[in-house]
Design a protein around this motif. Structure first.
Motif, PDB file in Angstrom:
ATOM      1  N   UNK A  19       0.839  -1.201   0.000  1.00 33.13           N
ATOM      2  CA  UNK A  19       0.000   0.000   0.000  1.00 33.13           C
ATOM      3  C   UNK A  19       0.873   1.251   0.000  1.00 33.13           C
ATOM      4  N   UNK A  20       1.946   1.236   0.780  1.00 32.60           N
ATOM      5  CA  UNK A  20       2.872   2.381   0.797  1.00 32.60           C
ATOM      6  C   UNK A  20       3.594   2.521  -0.541  1.00 32.60           C
ATOM      7  N   UNK A  21       3.974   1.391  -1.121  1.00 34.63           N
ATOM      8  CA  UNK A  21       4.638   1.441  -2.427  1.00 34.63           C
ATOM      9  C   UNK A  21       3.706   2.028  -3.484  1.00 34.63           C
ATOM     10  N   UNK A  22       2.455   1.578  -3.486  1.00 39.71           N
ATOM     11  CA  UNK A  22       1.499   2.087  -4.469  1.00 39.71           C
ATOM     12  C   UNK A  22       1.189   3.558  -4.243  1.00 39.71           C
ATOM     13  N   UNK A  23       1.136   3.951  -2.976  1.00 38.66           N
ATOM     14  CA  UNK A  23       0.916   5.352  -2.660  1.00 38.66           C
ATOM     15  C   UNK A  23       2.098   6.194  -3.147  1.00 38.66           C
ATOM     16  N   UNK A  24       3.294   5.677  -2.973  1.00 37.37           N
ATOM     17  CA  UNK A  24       4.488   6.363  -3.478  1.00 37.37           C
ATOM     18  C   UNK A  24       4.428   6.505  -4.992  1.00 37.37           C
ATOM     19  N   UNK A  25       3.960   5.452  -5.681  1.00 34.17           N
ATOM     20  CA  UNK A  25       3.815   5.533  -7.138  1.00 34.17           C
ATOM     21  C   UNK A  25       2.887   6.675  -7.534  1.00 34.17           C
TER      22      UNK A  25
END
Length: 206
Positions: A19-25
């Motif tokens: 979720x954090x990775x996707x938010x960073x994207x």
């Protein structure tokens, strides 16, 4: 909307790294690289053996150097140093991933201080992967290019000779032209610096 979904997902499970990775994207695509770096870092902290998080952080860090400087206080050399560390870690965590290994190898060309032995090792690593013909010739072209930088002209010739595909033929021609130039220069330099009649110098007989 997708950002709100991700924030809700994090509220439900604050230890979900994807979720954090996707938010960073999302933040990265919106041009908010500083926020993206922070969320990628959180994803890395939560799942340190997931290579894509490190790869994404490294890509963002070296592409958005002003934002990286603002977040971490690093100069350009430090930004590349830390980016290369994370690219290398991503590659080593997933050693069969050609995208990871080739991106790491290509980034050597951007370093403020060249590290051609390091670049050579990185392209050699790529060559040990299961490659298709196009990828293999791409890697051979870069090995020839790096050997030129290292002054290893004979080895550069050998790598260039392995390029035969039509989509890489212009690369081969450019490499061969550069190799021929350097061979000529090296030959002229050797002839100029060699003493006359050195092969029959009487001193050599005693």
């Amino acid at each position: 909307e997708f950002r709100r979904v991700l924030f809700r997902s994090i509220a439900v499970d604050p230890r979900e790294p994807y979720a954090y990775n996707n938010l960073a994207n999302v933040y990265g695509h919106d041009g908010q690289a500083a926020r993206a770096l922070e969320y990628y870092q959180t994803a890395i902290n939560l799942a340190p053996t997931e290579p894509i998080f490190r790869f994404n952080w490294a890509t963002t860090c070296q592409l958005f150097r002003n934002e990286s400087r603002a977040v971490y206080g690093w100069n350009v050399e430090e930004i590349f140093e830390h980016s290369m560390e994370q690219y290398r870690a991503a590659r080593n965590l997933d050693p069969q991933n050609y995208d990871f290994s080739s991106t790491y190898a290509e980034t050597f060309y951007q370093l403020p201080k060249p590290d051609w032995p390091g670049a050579y090792e990185a392209w050699q690593f790529c060559l040990r992967q299961p490659l298709d013909d196009r990828q293999r010739e791409f890697v051979c072209g870069h090995l020839a290019r790096v050997c030129i930088r290292l002054g290893r002209i004979d080895e550069a010739k050998q790598w260039a000779a392995k390029i035969s595909g039509t989509d890489q033929i212009s690369v081969r021609r450019l490499l061969e032209h550069k190799i021929a130039e350097l061979s000529q220069t090296s030959g002229a330099s050797t002839a100029t610096s060699s003493p006359p009649n050195s092969a029959t110098d009487p001193a050599e007989k005693h």
